[in-house]
Motif scaffolding. Structure first.
Motif, mmCIF file in Angstrom:
data_model
loop_
_atom_site.group_PDB
_atom_site.id
_atom_site.type_symbol
_atom_site.label_atom_id
_atom_site.label_comp_id
_atom_site.label_asym_id
_atom_site.label_seq_id
_atom_site.Cartn_x
_atom_site.Cartn_y
_atom_site.Cartn_z
ATOM 1 N N ALA A 4 37.827 44.626 31.355
ATOM 2 C CA ALA A 4 36.752 43.917 32.057
ATOM 3 C C ALA A 4 36.514 44.505 33.443
ATOM 4 O O ALA A 4 35.376 44.540 33.933
ATOM 5 N N PHE A 5 37.568 45.003 34.068
ATOM 6 C CA PHE A 5 37.432 45.601 35.398
ATOM 7 C C PHE A 5 36.807 46.991 35.293
ATOM 8 O O PHE A 5 35.857 47.321 36.018
ATOM 9 N N SER A 6 37.354 47.844 34.413
ATOM 10 C CA SER A 6 36.898 49.230 34.317
ATOM 11 C C SER A 6 35.472 49.347 33.795
ATOM 12 O O SER A 6 34.818 50.380 33.989
ATOM 13 N N ALA A 7 34.950 48.279 33.148
ATOM 14 C CA ALA A 7 33.556 48.293 32.702
ATOM 15 C C ALA A 7 32.602 48.210 33.885
ATOM 16 O O ALA A 7 31.404 48.522 33.744
ATOM 17 N N VAL A 8 33.120 47.822 35.031
ATOM 18 C CA VAL A 8 32.282 47.650 36.217
ATOM 19 C C VAL A 8 32.734 48.554 37.370
ATOM 20 O O VAL A 8 31.928 49.240 38.000
ATOM 21 N N PHE A 9 34.033 48.571 37.653
ATOM 22 C CA PHE A 9 34.557 49.267 38.834
ATOM 23 C C PHE A 9 35.509 50.393 38.446
ATOM 24 O O PHE A 9 36.118 50.387 37.373
ATOM 25 N N LYS A 17 43.745 52.622 52.418
ATOM 26 C CA LYS A 17 42.714 51.690 51.997
ATOM 27 C C LYS A 17 42.306 51.938 50.553
ATOM 28 O O LYS A 17 42.455 53.033 50.025
ATOM 29 N N ILE A 18 41.770 50.904 49.931
ATOM 30 C CA ILE A 18 41.341 50.974 48.537
ATOM 31 C C ILE A 18 39.811 51.042 48.486
ATOM 32 O O ILE A 18 39.118 50.495 49.356
ATOM 33 N N THR A 19 39.289 51.744 47.486
ATOM 34 C CA THR A 19 37.843 51.846 47.274
ATOM 35 C C THR A 19 37.506 51.348 45.880
ATOM 36 O O THR A 19 38.158 51.731 44.898
ATOM 37 N N LEU A 20 36.498 50.474 45.801
ATOM 38 C CA LEU A 20 36.019 49.946 44.522
ATOM 39 C C LEU A 20 34.606 50.491 44.293
ATOM 40 O O LEU A 20 33.656 50.087 44.973
ATOM 41 N N LEU A 21 34.485 51.434 43.373
ATOM 42 C CA LEU A 21 33.198 52.071 43.085
ATOM 43 C C LEU A 21 32.515 51.340 41.931
ATOM 44 O O LEU A 21 33.092 51.155 40.861
ATOM 45 N N ASN A 22 31.279 50.906 42.178
ATOM 46 C CA ASN A 22 30.496 50.199 41.151
ATOM 47 C C ASN A 22 29.753 51.218 40.286
ATOM 48 O O ASN A 22 28.842 51.893 40.753
ATOM 49 N N GLY A 23 30.127 51.298 39.012
ATOM 50 C CA GLY A 23 29.442 52.196 38.085
ATOM 51 C C GLY A 23 28.872 51.442 36.904
ATOM 52 O O GLY A 23 28.724 52.005 35.808
ATOM 53 N N THR A 29 28.046 41.858 47.998
ATOM 54 C CA THR A 29 27.224 42.482 46.960
ATOM 55 C C THR A 29 27.358 43.996 47.054
ATOM 56 O O THR A 29 27.149 44.583 48.130
ATOM 57 N N VAL A 30 27.714 44.616 45.933
ATOM 58 C CA VAL A 30 27.883 46.073 45.874
ATOM 59 C C VAL A 30 26.819 46.634 44.935
ATOM 60 O O VAL A 30 26.791 46.296 43.742
ATOM 61 N N ALA A 31 25.935 47.456 45.471
ATOM 62 C CA ALA A 31 24.860 48.027 44.655
ATOM 63 C C ALA A 31 25.422 49.024 43.648
ATOM 64 O O ALA A 31 26.542 49.519 43.787
ATOM 65 N N ASN A 32 24.613 49.314 42.623
ATOM 66 C CA ASN A 32 25.022 50.296 41.623
ATOM 67 C C ASN A 32 25.266 51.662 42.281
ATOM 68 O O ASN A 32 24.512 52.082 43.162
ATOM 69 N N ALA A 33 26.377 52.308 41.917
ATOM 70 C CA ALA A 33 26.784 53.608 42.440
ATOM 71 C C ALA A 33 27.255 53.552 43.889
ATOM 72 O O ALA A 33 27.527 54.592 44.493
ATOM 73 N N ALA A 34 27.334 52.342 44.431
ATOM 74 C CA ALA A 34 27.856 52.163 45.789
ATOM 75 C C ALA A 34 29.318 51.712 45.709
ATOM 76 O O ALA A 34 29.830 51.392 44.629
ATOM 77 N N SER A 35 29.968 51.689 46.869
ATOM 78 C CA SER A 35 31.391 51.342 46.902
ATOM 79 C C SER A 35 31.679 50.265 47.932
ATOM 80 O O SER A 35 30.962 50.127 48.928
ATOM 81 N N SER A 36 32.724 49.523 47.678
ATOM 82 C CA SER A 36 33.295 48.614 48.667
ATOM 83 C C SER A 36 34.628 49.205 49.107
ATOM 84 O O SER A 36 35.508 49.462 48.278
ATOM 85 N N VAL A 37 34.763 49.450 50.409
ATOM 86 C CA VAL A 37 36.010 49.999 50.958
ATOM 87 C C VAL A 37 36.698 48.886 51.755
ATOM 88 O O VAL A 37 36.068 48.239 52.591
ATOM 89 N N SER A 38 37.972 48.687 51.511
ATOM 90 C CA SER A 38 38.691 47.602 52.184
ATOM 91 C C SER A 38 38.680 47.820 53.694
ATOM 92 O O SER A 38 38.899 48.943 54.168
#
Length: 330
Positions: free
Chosen positions: A107-112, A122-128, A156-165
């Motif tokens: 469920a996680f890898s289908a999104v991030f 720091k951790i990065t969560l890439l939205n794909g 809110t994280v846009a498509n192909a964008a990332s959230s960095v801690s």
């Protein structure tokens, strides 16, 4: 000279505790238990009981991520879909273990895609996912583990964008152990709850799998008990956030020392209990003055006109008087 006075207890009682001998209060947690003393420890009306921990051998068998610590869930929402909650299985995780576990969760890898920077910590969560995703930090509790605030706003994280801690990841979730008792303390407070039942704080200074000891680096706390009788002892061992430690069925031992003192002679710690020292007062030294002129030896003449005074005694008194007058003139 300094004088040393020893403040001695009227009596001393030792209690050696094995967790396997105690009665659990919360099922599944041997860190919350009670002990019925075979002989009560009692203080007279003009006495008071002090308690301190003399030893502790505590296994580091608790996890750094678990439901018991309430730090294992990550909640997000893709577009208009329903909320998705990822729950990390309890365990002792390194950052590599955590990244691998997240990316291996369907469920996680289908999104991030999660990644970690060893340079910045720091951790990065890439939205794909192909659409925007709302990370519900206000409903997640893994925030600090991933380097986010507990009170982090939803993001809110846009498509192909990332959230960095914004902060570094924090896998050192249990900083210290708090041993708490059921009796009220007259001299212990905490920033969390004011008057505190904590009888000892123990530093967690080993890695998972080791043994945590009470040692010289921990200040040995002396707690003054307001109750004059100790017969039923209830103890809890929690983390810094008052959450019971889950040892996963590993046992431990500790020793407590109860001492009875006269009232109004209360030490604040072990050092002052052993020695009370009075400081000596250093008096200022007299400053040197001009030398007094030395007169040649005087002949004693008992026929001096002042009755009862020899000539030598009279001249000596005159010299002293002259010196005093010179000092006043200065």
């Amino acid at each position: 000279m300094n004088t040393v006075n020893l403040l001695r207890p009227l009596s001393t009682h030792y209690l050696h505790v094995r967790s396997k001998d105690a009665t659990q209060i919360v099922d599944g947690f041997n860190t919350d238990f009670s002990i019925q003393l075979q002989s009560a420890i009692t203080a007279k009306p003009n006495e008071e009981i002090h308690v301190s921990m003399s030893s502790l051998e505590f296994p580091y068998s608790f996890y750094n991520i678990s439901s018991d610590l309430q730090n294992d869930t990550f909640v997000f929402k893709k577009g208009t879909d329903a909320d998705i909650t990822i729950t990390i299985e309890g365990g002792s995780y390194s950052i590599d273990d955590l990244i691998t576990t997240l990316n291996a969760t369907t469920a996680f890898s289908a999104v991030f895609t999660a990644s970690f920077s060893y340079v910045k910590g720091k951790i990065t969560l890439l939205n794909g996912s192909g659409s925007s995703v709302l990370i519900k930090w206000t409903e997640s509790n893994i925030n600090k583990i991933l380097g986010y605030r507990d009170e982090q706003n939803d993001e809110t994280v846009a498509n192909a964008a990332s959230s960095v801690s914004p902060f570094i990841v924090n896998l050192a979730t249990v900083h210290s152990l708090y041993v708490k008792a059921n009796f009220a303390a007259a001299n212990v407070q905490s920033t969390r709850q004011g008057s505190s039942s904590t009888i000892q704080k123990v530093s967690v200074d080993v890695n998972s799998g080791g043994i945590i000891y009470l040692d010289s680096r921990d200040h040995i706390q002396v707690t003054k008990i307001t109750n004059p009788v100790v017969d039923l002892l209830q103890l809890r061992i929690t983390d810094q956030n008052d959450r019971l430690i889950q040892l996963n069925n590993c046992n431990y031992e500790m020793s407590l020392m109860f001492q009875i003192f006269p009232k109004n002679h209360t030490p604040t710690d072990l050092a002052s209990r052993r020695v009370v020292q009075q400081q000596s007062i250093a008096l200022p030294l007299a400053q040197p003055r001009d030398l007094v002129r030395v007169q040649p030896p005087l002949e004693i003449d008992d026929s001096h006109p002042i009755e009862g005074t020899s000539e030598a005694s009279h001249k000596t008194k005159r010299l002293i008087l002259d010196d005093l007058l010179d000092r006043i003139a200065e």
